[in-house]
Design a protein around this motif. Structure first.
Motif, PDB file in Angstrom:
ATOM      1  N   PRO A   1       1.119  -1.334   0.103  1.00  0.00           N
ATOM      2  CA  PRO A   1       0.008  -0.131   0.052  1.00  0.00           C
ATOM      3  C   PRO A   1       0.895   1.232  -0.105  1.00  0.00           C
ATOM      4  O   PRO A   1       1.913   1.147   0.530  1.00  0.00           O
ATOM      5  N   ASN A   2       0.205   2.419  -0.561  1.00  0.00           N
ATOM      6  CA  ASN A   2       1.087   3.441  -0.573  1.00  0.00           C
ATOM      7  C   ASN A   2       0.213   4.271   0.506  1.00  0.00           C
ATOM      8  O   ASN A   2      -0.900   4.888   0.454  1.00  0.00           O
ATOM      9  N   ARG A   3       1.100   4.722   1.666  1.00  0.00           N
ATOM     10  CA  ARG A   3       0.833   5.490   2.831  1.00  0.00           C
ATOM     11  C   ARG A   3       0.003   6.736   2.414  1.00  0.00           C
ATOM     12  O   ARG A   3      -0.948   7.266   2.871  1.00  0.00           O
ATOM     13  N   GLU A   4       0.731   7.598   1.666  1.00  0.00           N
ATOM     14  CA  GLU A   4       0.202   8.726   1.095  1.00  0.00           C
ATOM     15  C   GLU A   4      -1.035   9.001   0.599  1.00  0.00           C
ATOM     16  O   GLU A   4      -1.900   9.588   0.712  1.00  0.00           O
ATOM     17  N   GLY A   5      -1.150   7.768  -0.405  1.00  0.00           N
ATOM     18  CA  GLY A   5      -2.097   7.397  -1.096  1.00  0.00           C
ATOM     19  C   GLY A   5      -3.409   7.350  -0.596  1.00  0.00           C
ATOM     20  O   GLY A   5      -4.522   7.837  -0.645  1.00  0.00           O
ATOM     21  N   LEU A   6      -3.383   6.476   0.577  1.00  0.00           N
ATOM     22  CA  LEU A   6      -4.448   5.994   1.707  1.00  0.00           C
ATOM     23  C   LEU A   6      -4.831   7.400   2.326  1.00  0.00           C
ATOM     24  O   LEU A   6      -6.070   7.474   2.552  1.00  0.00           O
ATOM     25  N   GLU A   7      -3.894   8.131   2.769  1.00  0.00           N
ATOM     26  CA  GLU A   7      -4.154   9.199   3.614  1.00  0.00           C
ATOM     27  C   GLU A   7      -5.134  10.191   3.009  1.00  0.00           C
ATOM     28  O   GLU A   7      -5.961  10.992   3.460  1.00  0.00           O
ATOM     29  N   ARG A   8      -4.691  10.619   1.621  1.00  0.00           N
ATOM     30  CA  ARG A   8      -5.270  11.315   0.819  1.00  0.00           C
ATOM     31  C   ARG A   8      -6.783  10.983   0.604  1.00  0.00           C
ATOM     32  O   ARG A   8      -7.665  11.579   0.493  1.00  0.00           O
ATOM     33  N   LEU A   9      -7.062   9.552   0.206  1.00  0.00           N
ATOM     34  CA  LEU A   9      -8.180   9.109   0.045  1.00  0.00           C
ATOM     35  C   LEU A   9      -9.090   9.268   1.304  1.00  0.00           C
ATOM     36  O   LEU A   9     -10.181   9.860   1.187  1.00  0.00           O
TER      37      LEU A   9
END
Length: 402
Positions: free
Chosen positions: A246-254
């Motif tokens: 998983p991409n931590r930054e991508g999850l947080e943006r989502l």
């Protein structure tokens, strides 16, 4: 160059196209790269076969994928017996394998093949290819002395799985090939005796080329009128799934976008079964049990937002609408072709989408027909190809000998 060994390279997953514009390595430069490969492999602990039960169907390791294989086979063949290969970690340089492999008569062939690959491909492939030789030699020695009844190989191929399958064939054991993902429709680089297939794309290849016994891993009957997707409510329970990276930054943006735009009742994130706990630490959502079945997760949510994961298909089969978003994990846009195949809607960001858009896609007849067409291509096996009774009879006979 042995075409079967080139096939190994194709399916290792880390190869790149040969750099035709660049001159291949030669002379001292080639020797230096080969030396670095040998040192890297020799100093890396590798799992070597320690033990297994000879009178059972072997699984290469214990994972959520092999548990699925076990569950499927016992679902159609209740008396099936399984065992998982147990490993001991060793450093190859101090094992018998390097000497056993490179002092035999096939030394010249091994070095020619390895040198051909090393001149043209990046280092990581060279090292994986060398590991393939080690795994196959190790497995051949073990299986020749104690042949298994059969070995079940998952279509998510890697060096060890390919080597084990080829070694099992040499020992006279049967190879059971399990098509884990609908996109795994390539012919594997080893002979298959029994193929548990999701679609005709693979079944046709294995039946024509290898006369494999095809078992239908039936999940969908291909009728558009049978597809029913739940409507997403105004304040939905939203699930999120990703692959093992998983991409931590991508999850947080989502998550920030969901709370800002959609105001969901709950947000559940289901990590991949092999993800570490550090991945989910501090995320602004509930964390679902990573070991639970994806079907159970799909029933618990109104909408699933997914990255590049094969879980998408299981979500759709439960009637749960799915939105694909890139950037949630390590792979590129639409890695498995769900959007290209019109099985899901999605894009690069959450902003353009609303609940109304999702409901429209999964209720309009045109969209449903496209989803149906995707299922028909990727999830259907003709009844005339299904030889499940023969598979059961053959395995009963094989297991009965032990």
């Amino acid at each position: 160059m042995d075409s079967s060994l080139l096939a190994v390279l194709r399916y290792l997953g880390r190869n790149r196209r040969p750099r035709y514009a660049q001159a291949p390595l030669r002379g001292m430069a080639l020797l230096w790269e080969v030396f670095k490969d040998l040192v890297a492999v020799a100093c890396t602990p590798m799992p070597f076969i320690k033990d297994y039960e000879t009178g059972a169907i072997l699984l290469a390791s214990e994972s959520h994928k092999t548990r699925e294989v076990r569950d499927f086979i016992t679902g159609i063949f209740a008396s099936a017996r399984f065992d998982t290969i147990r490993y001991a970690k060793r450093i190859p340089l101090f094992s018998f394998l390097l000497g056993h492999l490179f002092l035999k008569r096939r030394l010249g062939k091994v070095l020619r093949n390895y040198g051909w690959i090393r001149r043209r491909y990046p280092a990581r492939v060279g090292r994986d290819f060398l590991k393939f030789f080690l795994y196959q030699t190790m497995a051949e020695q073990c299986f020749t002395k104690r042949p298994p009844v059969a070995i079940a190989i998952i279509s998510d191929l890697a060096a060890r799985r390919i080597a084990f399958a080829r070694a099992a064939r040499k020992s006279g054991a049967a190879v059971i090939y399990y098509q884990y993902g609908q996109h795994h429709s390539f012919r594997p680089p080893f002979r298959v005796d029994y193929a548990i297939c999701l679609n005709n794309l693979l079944a046709d290849k294995l039946k024509a080329d290898q006369d494999a016994v095809v078992v239908n891993r039936h999940v969908y009957d291909g009728k558009a009128e049978d597809l029913r997707f739940r409507r997403v409510p105004e304040h939905p329970v939203i699930g999120i799934t990703t692959n093992v990276y998983p991409n931590r930054e991508g999850l947080e943006r989502l998550l920030a976008g969901l709370h800002r735009q959609w105001r969901p009742t709950r947000v559940l994130y289901k990590p991949h079964p092999r993800s570490s706990d550090s991945v989910v630490k501090g995320l602004d959502c509930e964390v679902y049990d990573s070991t639970a079945g994806i079907e159970e997760f799909a029933k618990a949510v109104d909408l699933c937002i997914s990255g590049n994961t094969t879980a998408i298909l299981k979500v759709l089969l439960e009637g749960t609408p799915c939105l694909y978003l890139s950037g949630l994990d390590a792979y590129g846009h639409d890695r498995y072709g769900y959007m290209r195949g019109h099985a899901v809607t999605g894009g690069d960001a959450l902003d353009p989408f609303t609940v109304r858009d999702i409901n429209a896609f999964y209720s309009e007849s045109g969209s449903l027909e496209q989803v149906r067409a995707y299922m028909e291509r990727n999830m259907i096996i003709d009844k005339t190809k299904d030889e499940t009774p023969r598979f059961i009879a053959d395995m009963q006979r094989r297991l009965g000998r032990h």
